[in-house]
Structures are given as C-alpha cells and as structure tokens.
Write a protein that holds these residues in place. Structure first.
Motif, PDB file in Angstrom:
ATOM      1  N   VAL A  12      57.852  42.979  37.987  1.00 38.71           N
ATOM      2  CA  VAL A  12      57.721  41.882  38.932  1.00 38.71           C
ATOM      3  C   VAL A  12      58.071  40.615  38.176  1.00 38.71           C
ATOM      4  N   PRO A  13      58.979  39.785  38.700  1.00 38.01           N
ATOM      5  CA  PRO A  13      59.358  38.566  37.989  1.00 38.01           C
ATOM      6  C   PRO A  13      58.145  37.706  37.684  1.00 38.01           C
ATOM      7  N   ARG A  14      58.123  37.137  36.497  1.00 38.32           N
ATOM      8  CA  ARG A  14      57.019  36.257  36.125  1.00 38.32           C
ATOM      9  C   ARG A  14      57.192  34.899  36.781  1.00 38.32           C
ATOM     10  N   THR A  15      56.073  34.300  37.141  1.00 38.49           N
ATOM     11  CA  THR A  15      56.105  32.956  37.691  1.00 38.49           C
ATOM     12  C   THR A  15      56.004  31.968  36.554  1.00 38.49           C
ATOM     13  N   ALA A  16      56.930  31.024  36.525  1.00 37.08           N
ATOM     14  CA  ALA A  16      56.977  30.062  35.425  1.00 37.08           C
ATOM     15  C   ALA A  16      55.643  29.350  35.278  1.00 37.08           C
ATOM     16  N   GLY A  17      55.135  29.326  34.061  1.00 39.99           N
ATOM     17  CA  GLY A  17      53.900  28.626  33.755  1.00 39.99           C
ATOM     18  C   GLY A  17      52.642  29.368  34.155  1.00 39.99           C
ATOM     19  N   MET A  18      52.762  30.562  34.730  1.00 34.89           N
ATOM     20  CA  MET A  18      51.582  31.308  35.174  1.00 34.89           C
ATOM     21  C   MET A  18      50.929  32.014  33.991  1.00 34.89           C
ATOM     22  N   HIS A  19      49.637  31.847  33.863  1.00 34.85           N
ATOM     23  CA  HIS A  19      48.871  32.514  32.808  1.00 34.85           C
ATOM     24  C   HIS A  19      47.738  33.271  33.478  1.00 34.85           C
ATOM     25  N   ILE A  20      47.754  34.585  33.367  1.00 34.72           N
ATOM     26  CA  ILE A  20      46.818  35.441  34.092  1.00 34.72           C
ATOM     27  C   ILE A  20      45.784  36.009  33.134  1.00 34.72           C
ATOM     28  N   THR A  21      44.529  35.687  33.346  1.00 29.47           N
ATOM     29  CA  THR A  21      43.450  36.229  32.534  1.00 29.47           C
ATOM     30  C   THR A  21      42.917  37.505  33.173  1.00 29.47           C
ATOM     31  N   ILE A  22      42.576  38.473  32.333  1.00 27.48           N
ATOM     32  CA  ILE A  22      42.216  39.813  32.810  1.00 27.48           C
ATOM     33  C   ILE A  22      40.937  40.292  32.145  1.00 27.48           C
ATOM     34  N   LEU A  23      40.039  40.850  32.943  1.00 28.25           N
ATOM     35  CA  LEU A  23      38.889  41.577  32.417  1.00 28.25           C
ATOM     36  C   LEU A  23      39.168  43.052  32.610  1.00 28.25           C
ATOM     37  N   LEU A  24      39.145  43.817  31.526  1.00 31.87           N
ATOM     38  CA  LEU A  24      39.403  45.253  31.573  1.00 31.87           C
ATOM     39  C   LEU A  24      38.068  45.996  31.605  1.00 31.87           C
ATOM     40  N   VAL A  25      37.874  46.811  32.631  1.00 31.77           N
ATOM     41  CA  VAL A  25      36.642  47.596  32.758  1.00 31.77           C
ATOM     42  C   VAL A  25      37.015  49.060  32.602  1.00 31.77           C
ATOM     43  N   GLU A  26      36.808  49.584  31.415  1.00 27.79           N
ATOM     44  CA  GLU A  26      37.225  50.949  31.063  1.00 27.79           C
ATOM     45  C   GLU A  26      36.337  51.439  29.928  1.00 27.79           C
ATOM     46  N   ASP A  27      35.691  52.614  30.120  1.00 21.99           N
ATOM     47  CA  ASP A  27      34.735  53.089  29.119  1.00 21.99           C
ATOM     48  C   ASP A  27      35.350  54.001  28.070  1.00 21.99           C
ATOM     49  N   ARG A  50      36.458  43.088  27.664  1.00 25.10           N
ATOM     50  CA  ARG A  50      36.388  44.475  28.095  1.00 25.10           C
ATOM     51  C   ARG A  50      34.950  44.840  28.392  1.00 25.10           C
ATOM     52  N   SER A  51      34.730  45.519  29.513  1.00 27.66           N
ATOM     53  CA  SER A  51      33.405  45.986  29.894  1.00 27.66           C
ATOM     54  C   SER A  51      33.399  47.507  29.908  1.00 27.66           C
ATOM     55  N   LEU A  52      32.237  48.097  29.600  1.00 24.88           N
ATOM     56  CA  LEU A  52      32.125  49.550  29.524  1.00 24.88           C
ATOM     57  C   LEU A  52      31.423  50.170  30.728  1.00 24.88           C
ATOM     58  N   SER A  53      30.877  49.332  31.603  1.00 29.86           N
ATOM     59  CA  SER A  53      30.095  49.843  32.729  1.00 29.86           C
ATOM     60  C   SER A  53      30.135  48.852  33.878  1.00 29.86           C
ATOM     61  N   VAL A  54      29.652  49.293  35.035  1.00 32.68           N
ATOM     62  CA  VAL A  54      29.558  48.403  36.185  1.00 32.68           C
ATOM     63  C   VAL A  54      28.639  47.231  35.878  1.00 32.68           C
ATOM     64  N   LYS A  55      27.502  47.515  35.278  1.00 34.62           N
ATOM     65  CA  LYS A  55      26.538  46.459  34.949  1.00 34.62           C
ATOM     66  C   LYS A  55      27.165  45.410  34.046  1.00 34.62           C
ATOM     67  N   ASP A  56      27.855  45.855  33.005  1.00 33.69           N
ATOM     68  CA  ASP A  56      28.506  44.915  32.091  1.00 33.69           C
ATOM     69  C   ASP A  56      29.613  44.138  32.802  1.00 33.69           C
ATOM     70  N   ALA A  57      30.338  44.817  33.681  1.00 34.56           N
ATOM     71  CA  ALA A  57      31.443  44.170  34.388  1.00 34.56           C
ATOM     72  C   ALA A  57      30.952  43.012  35.245  1.00 34.56           C
ATOM     73  N   LEU A  58      29.821  43.201  35.910  1.00 36.06           N
ATOM     74  CA  LEU A  58      29.278  42.143  36.753  1.00 36.06           C
ATOM     75  C   LEU A  58      28.920  40.915  35.928  1.00 36.06           C
ATOM     76  N   ALA A  59      28.284  41.146  34.787  1.00 38.41           N
ATOM     77  CA  ALA A  59      27.902  40.025  33.918  1.00 38.41           C
ATOM     78  C   ALA A  59      29.129  39.367  33.301  1.00 38.41           C
ATOM     79  N   ASP A  60      30.078  40.173  32.850  1.00 38.84           N
ATOM     80  CA  ASP A  60      31.264  39.628  32.186  1.00 38.84           C
ATOM     81  C   ASP A  60      32.161  38.882  33.167  1.00 38.84           C
ATOM     82  N   ALA A  61      32.298  39.404  34.377  1.00 38.59           N
ATOM     83  CA  ALA A  61      33.124  38.732  35.376  1.00 38.59           C
ATOM     84  C   ALA A  61      32.543  37.374  35.748  1.00 38.59           C
TER      85      ALA A  61
END
Length: 227
Positions: A12-27, A50-61
């Motif tokens: 997918v073409p990148r949008t100029a100047g777009m910076h996308i932050t990501i939280l990875l939830v994977e154990d 990176r979060s290892l669980s649903v509980k961690d994901a909620l807090a990290d997000a």
C-alpha cells in the motif's frame, strides 16, 4: 459487485509524512520478534510496545495510545476478538487489526462486529501485514483474501427505520461504500477533501449503529437501503 471491504494487497503506498505507531499483542516470542522486525524496518511504521496478554494489552494501549493495535486472536487470558470493544474503549481512536493462524468468514464477521478494522492471516506474507496496518491507520479496513465471502450475511441487522436519518449526501456515501469504495475513492468521487469524506463515512456508521464499514453495508442491505 466489488467487495464492500478492502482486501489488503501486498503493498500500500505510504502517505507522505505519516508515522504509524503500533502496539503488538502476541505471546509467542519467535512470532512476535519476526513481526516486530518486519514492521519496524520501514520508516513509516514503529512498534512502540509489545503485550503478552489481554490484560497487558488494555493497560499498554491506554498508556501508549498507538495508532494501531496488531492483536493476536488467541491469548493466554482470553480471546483477542472478544477484547476489541474494551481495548477500543481503553484507547479511543486506536484501530485494531487482528492477526490469527486460521479464520473463516464467520470469524471475519466477528471481528467487524466487535469494532475491529481488519483480519490478517499469519500464513500470509509480512508485506500483507504492513499493508494492512497502513490501511487501517488511514481509516480503511483490511482483510486477508478469501475471508469476506459470506461475512455480510453473518452480521446482525437492525429493525429501526434507519434510512430516515440519513441526509442525501450520507445516502450517496453509503451507496459508494456498498460499491466497494474506500474513503480515498469516496473523496475523489464526491469531489471533497479526504477528511470530509471520512466524516461522511463516520456519520453513516453512527446513524446505522455500525462499528465498521462491513457492518454498515450489512445493516443497509438488511434494511433495504442498498440493493
């Protein structure tokens, strides 16, 4: 008729100047490391945690407020799909892209019904995942090929006269969604700015009581607003 949702292409073409932050939830460590490296090696994508669980994901997000959460479906303390509404409530504005080893159209419908923005299979290539992240960050939706067939029929409808609340422009926007157009294409078709098109789409979703474009199209079909 074209699908009412976008299937994530390999690029997918990148949008100029777009910076996308990501939280990875994977154990799983090996899977998480591969995904993290694939996402972080491009200058427009950044894994901020990176979060290892649903509980961690909620807090990290809630703490990190990422643009996108890449969420494993099966986690040690629960089902990732079931956690989507709580996750979005914890981090308003964050979009959720579910990652799973296997899925069916019914699972795709569950993701859309829960408010997720897409579903990508782990057996796909990493380029598809990158493309999916960019799509959902831009307000679009992304599903791996083959997951959309039958998903519309599995989504619940509404019984109220929902069409009466739509303005002519919103009805036009809904029709374009039903034709399979994304927000950028709707912007071009209507001759309005991208943000204006996004606002039209969001108002349509709100009036139909839908949490995703897929659910909006399903509701509209069921209510006779689309043919």
């Amino acid at each position: 008729m074209p699908s009412p949702l976008q299937t994530a292409p390999d690029t997918v073409p990148r949008t100029a100047g777009m910076h996308i932050t990501i939280l990875l939830v994977e154990d799983h460590d090996m899977v998480a490391e591969a995904i993290w490296l694939a996402l972080d090696r491009t200058d427009d994508l950044e894994v901020v945690g990176r979060s290892l669980s649903v509980k961690d994901a909620l807090a990290d997000a809630a703490r990190l407020r990422p643009a996108v959460v890449v969420l494993d479906r099966r986690l040690p303390d629960g089902d990732g799909i079931a956690a989507i509404p709580t996750l979005k409530a914890a981090a308003p504005g964050t979009r959720v892209l579910v990652l799973t080893g296997e899925a069916t159209p019914a699972v795709a419908a569950d993701v859309a019904g829960a408010g997720g923005s897409g579903l990508i299979l782990k057996v796909g290539n990493l380029g598809e995942l990158q493309a999916g992240v960019r799509l959902v960050a831009a307000g679009e939706v992304a599903y791996s090929k083959g997951l959309l067939s039958g998903a519309l029929d599995r989504l619940t409808g509404r019984t109220a006269d929902l069409g009466a609340t739509l303005t002519p422009r919103e009805r036009e926007t809904l029709g374009l969604l039903g034709d399979g157009l994304g927000t950028a294409e709707i912007s071009q078709r209507l001759g309005v700015a991208l943000n204006t098109a996004r606002n039209h789409v969001q108002r349509v979703l709100g009036k139909l009581g839908a949490r995703s474009q897929l659910e909006a199209v399903a509701v509209a079909r069921r209510e006779g607003l689309l043919r």
